[in-house]
Design an enzyme around this catalytic site. Sequence first.
Site, PDB file in Angstrom:
ATOM      1  N   SER A  12       0.825  -1.212   0.000  1.00 32.90           N
ATOM      2  CA  SER A  12       0.000   0.000   0.000  1.00 32.90           C
ATOM      3  C   SER A  12       0.856   1.257   0.000  1.00 32.90           C
ATOM      4  O   SER A  12       0.399   2.307  -0.452  1.00 32.90           O
ATOM      5  CB  SER A  12      -0.875   0.008   1.253  1.00 32.90           C
ATOM      6  N   TYR A  43      -4.331   0.455   3.319  1.00 37.40           N
ATOM      7  CA  TYR A  43      -5.249  -0.617   2.925  1.00 37.40           C
ATOM      8  C   TYR A  43      -6.028  -1.150   4.139  1.00 37.40           C
ATOM      9  O   TYR A  43      -7.089  -1.761   3.987  1.00 37.40           O
ATOM     10  CB  TYR A  43      -4.469  -1.809   2.359  1.00 37.40           C
ATOM     11  N   GLY A  44      -5.454  -0.965   5.316  1.00 39.16           N
ATOM     12  CA  GLY A  44      -5.933  -1.675   6.511  1.00 39.16           C
ATOM     13  C   GLY A  44      -7.384  -1.437   6.858  1.00 39.16           C
ATOM     14  O   GLY A  44      -8.030  -2.287   7.469  1.00 39.16           O
ATOM     15  N   CYS A  74       2.539  -7.239   1.560  1.00 40.92           N
ATOM     16  CA  CYS A  74       1.507  -6.616   2.385  1.00 40.92           C
ATOM     17  C   CYS A  74       0.624  -7.715   2.968  1.00 40.92           C
ATOM     18  O   CYS A  74       0.029  -8.497   2.210  1.00 40.92           O
ATOM     19  CB  CYS A  74       0.682  -5.679   1.508  1.00 40.92           C
ATOM     20  N   ASN A  75       0.553  -7.763   4.284  1.00 46.12           N
ATOM     21  CA  ASN A  75      -0.282  -8.780   4.934  1.00 46.12           C
ATOM     22  C   ASN A  75      -1.756  -8.579   4.629  1.00 46.12           C
ATOM     23  O   ASN A  75      -2.499  -9.538   4.413  1.00 46.12           O
ATOM     24  CB  ASN A  75      -0.073  -8.727   6.448  1.00 46.12           C
ATOM     25  N   THR A  76      -2.177  -7.325   4.585  1.00 50.95           N
ATOM     26  CA  THR A  76      -3.591  -7.012   4.360  1.00 50.95           C
ATOM     27  C   THR A  76      -4.018  -7.470   2.967  1.00 50.95           C
ATOM     28  O   THR A  76      -5.083  -8.088   2.804  1.00 50.95           O
ATOM     29  CB  THR A  76      -3.817  -5.490   4.500  1.00 50.95           C
ATOM     30  N   CYS A 185       2.464  -6.692   9.973  1.00 49.97           N
ATOM     31  CA  CYS A 185       2.267  -5.662   8.943  1.00 49.97           C
ATOM     32  C   CYS A 185       3.659  -5.243   8.500  1.00 49.97           C
ATOM     33  O   CYS A 185       4.546  -5.037   9.348  1.00 49.97           O
ATOM     34  CB  CYS A 185       1.502  -4.475   9.536  1.00 49.97           C
ATOM     35  N   THR A 186       3.843  -5.108   7.207  1.00 53.45           N
ATOM     36  CA  THR A 186       5.201  -4.878   6.702  1.00 53.45           C
ATOM     37  C   THR A 186       5.721  -3.467   7.007  1.00 53.45           C
ATOM     38  O   THR A 186       6.909  -3.199   6.835  1.00 53.45           O
ATOM     39  CB  THR A 186       5.261  -5.147   5.187  1.00 53.45           C
TER      40      THR A 186
HETATM   41  N1  DGL Z   1       1.860  -2.831   5.001  1.00 50.74           N
HETATM   42  C1  DGL Z   1       0.582  -3.394   4.887  1.00 50.74           C
HETATM   43  C2  DGL Z   1       0.419  -4.697   5.646  1.00 50.74           C
HETATM   44  O1  DGL Z   1       1.317  -5.411   5.761  1.00 50.74           O
HETATM   45  C3  DGL Z   1      -0.615  -2.511   4.874  1.00 50.74           C
HETATM   46  C4  DGL Z   1      -0.714  -1.379   5.809  1.00 50.74           C
HETATM   47  C5  DGL Z   1      -1.893  -0.516   5.423  1.00 50.74           C
HETATM   48  O2  DGL Z   1      -1.874   0.006   4.304  1.00 50.74           O
HETATM   49  O3  DGL Z   1      -2.846  -0.377   6.204  1.00 50.74           O
HETATM   50  O4  DGL Z   1      -0.616  -5.041   6.116  1.00 50.74           O
END
Ligand code: DGL
Length: 279
Positions: A12, A43-44, A74-76, A185-186
């Site tokens: 994101s 994105y969260g 990105c985990n999300t 979260c990355t």
């Molecule tokens: N870095 C992303 C993750 O790992 C998303 C963070 C976000 O955009 O809310 O979930």
Amino acid sequence: MSCDSLIGVYDSGVGGLSVLRAIRDALPYESLLYVADSAHVPYGDKTQDFVLQRAYAMADYFVSRQAKAMVVACNTATAAAIAPLRARHPDLIIIGVEPAIKPAAHLTHSGVVGVFATTGTLASPKFATLVQREAPEVRIVLRPCPEWVALVEQGRLSGPDVDAAVRAPVEELRAAGADVLVLGCTHFPFLRDAIQAAAGPGVPLLETGAPVARWLKHQLLQRDLLRNGDRSHGDRSHGEPPSATCTLETTGYAPAVAALAERLWAPGVEVAETPARWR
Ligand code: DGL
């Protein structure tokens, strides 16, 4: 597509640079294209469908650039989109990232693991399945931390206000008995110092950049798509230049992302705007 094709990596925003670093360290001969989808960060708190549509746009863009692999850093987005993404692009190697629940379950002595991630990741069925599969005996305590994503996107990584923002969530999960903390979260590895200070010196903070890079390497090897220099890591006698190229792009405002990447990636790094069609 060939060994010399690029690997696309996106998030994101700038958080996925924590994964990109691990990929570059593990695969110094690959050409990497990173896209920070900054026009749509965070994105969260977006809907699953919105995050999926952005994943489609990013995948289509990487395919238009003849990418041989794509990393959803990105985990999300992994939670929201990885399965439909693979169905849409069956010939592309697609690697996602997931919170490090399995290693955390092995490391905990208290039987309680703390997980920091976005609201989207923690609410996803994929996360529930991961916990059920990898840590059925462990108590998992959760804390969504959208404010940590905002800190990193503002380039605020240390100082009293960062310490204050990090302290309460960390203390909450430590008080619940967590002796291992998962950075799900990355963006969060960029706050590692502040999180470690709040958690205490011996508390493991688990992130996933290095295992993701190893898995990517394995997948490329299996399909015979690894560049020569990376086959025999450490042996540079074949004469190929390490780190062929590493290009950063954003769907947002490039000068702002460049200022961030100066601090999170490398001084003097350039950031280009992703073509309008994919923004
Ligand atoms: N870095 C992303 C993750 O790992 C998303 C963070 C976000 O955009 O809310 O979930």
